[in-house]
Design a protein around this motif. Sequence first.
Motif, PDB file in Angstrom:
ATOM      1  N   UNK A  68     -65.669   3.265 -22.550  1.00  0.00           N
ATOM      2  CA  UNK A  68     -65.376   4.761 -22.263  1.00  0.00           C
ATOM      3  C   UNK A  68     -66.687   5.348 -21.583  1.00  0.00           C
ATOM      4  N   UNK A  69     -66.935   5.530 -20.276  1.00  0.00           N
ATOM      5  CA  UNK A  69     -68.294   5.964 -19.752  1.00  0.00           C
ATOM      6  C   UNK A  69     -68.641   7.239 -20.665  1.00  0.00           C
ATOM      7  N   UNK A  70     -67.634   8.046 -20.846  1.00  0.00           N
ATOM      8  CA  UNK A  70     -68.374   9.499 -21.423  1.00  0.00           C
ATOM      9  C   UNK A  70     -68.784   9.191 -22.748  1.00  0.00           C
ATOM     10  N   UNK A  71     -68.175   8.213 -23.442  1.00  0.00           N
ATOM     11  CA  UNK A  71     -68.732   7.773 -24.927  1.00  0.00           C
ATOM     12  C   UNK A  71     -70.213   7.065 -24.910  1.00  0.00           C
ATOM     13  N   UNK A  72     -70.062   6.204 -23.834  1.00  0.00           N
ATOM     14  CA  UNK A  72     -71.438   5.718 -23.544  1.00  0.00           C
ATOM     15  C   UNK A  72     -72.464   6.596 -23.236  1.00  0.00           C
ATOM     16  N   UNK A  73     -72.178   7.491 -22.501  1.00  0.00           N
ATOM     17  CA  UNK A  73     -73.208   8.587 -22.089  1.00  0.00           C
ATOM     18  C   UNK A  73     -73.552   9.209 -23.162  1.00  0.00           C
ATOM     19  N   UNK A  74     -72.912   9.663 -24.255  1.00  0.00           N
ATOM     20  CA  UNK A  74     -73.107  10.238 -25.484  1.00  0.00           C
ATOM     21  C   UNK A  74     -73.889   9.287 -26.449  1.00  0.00           C
ATOM     22  N   UNK A  75     -73.757   8.062 -26.403  1.00  0.00           N
ATOM     23  CA  UNK A  75     -74.688   7.095 -27.250  1.00  0.00           C
ATOM     24  C   UNK A  75     -75.988   7.011 -26.591  1.00  0.00           C
ATOM     25  N   UNK A 119     -60.096   0.004 -15.623  1.00  0.00           N
ATOM     26  CA  UNK A 119     -58.873   0.616 -15.633  1.00  0.00           C
ATOM     27  C   UNK A 119     -57.799  -0.689 -15.747  1.00  0.00           C
ATOM     28  N   UNK A 120     -58.261  -1.891 -15.901  1.00  0.00           N
ATOM     29  CA  UNK A 120     -57.572  -3.068 -15.968  1.00  0.00           C
ATOM     30  C   UNK A 120     -57.659  -3.624 -17.475  1.00  0.00           C
ATOM     31  N   UNK A 121     -56.259  -3.997 -17.663  1.00  0.00           N
ATOM     32  CA  UNK A 121     -56.486  -4.792 -19.218  1.00  0.00           C
ATOM     33  C   UNK A 121     -56.602  -6.188 -18.805  1.00  0.00           C
TER      34      UNK A 121
END
Length: 153
Positions: A68-75, A119-121
């Motif tokens: 999740x890019x938003x979570x990575x940005x927070x990290x 977006x791919x599983x």
Amino acid sequence: MDTTSLRQGYAELIAEARRGGFGQPPAGEWSAEQIIAHVAANDELLAETTEHVLSGNRRAYYNHDAVDTAKLTEIVAAHGNLEALTDWLEKTSSRLVELAGRLDEKMPTMVHTTIRDGDLTRVDQPWPWPRAIKVQAGHHLPAHLAQLRALRV
């Protein structure tokens, strides 16, 4: 489980991160900091699942939080810079390698594994857990090493 390739993959990735000199990523791609945050966050998820496997529990592995890019940005913001993120990666990778070394490939525990890539599983099925660790060594780490190298200015 033999962890030679896993150790080597981390050593190469960490050395590349320590070299620095990365430019901005193309639109929609991760920065060097986000790549390292992703690998370290994923290490924590892999290590947690490995601990459960070693204790006889079956816990599903799902990498959503690590992609999740938003979570990575927070990290990234929480750690402050690439050096601190790389220090964290050294710790998470050491823990995962140690735990993986305790896995018995002859008695693989099936773990429901879900691997998302954007977006791919890519995977959504039970997997022998040592296979997930081998994918980390043989595919995941080399792919992120190539990403870092492509960001070098």
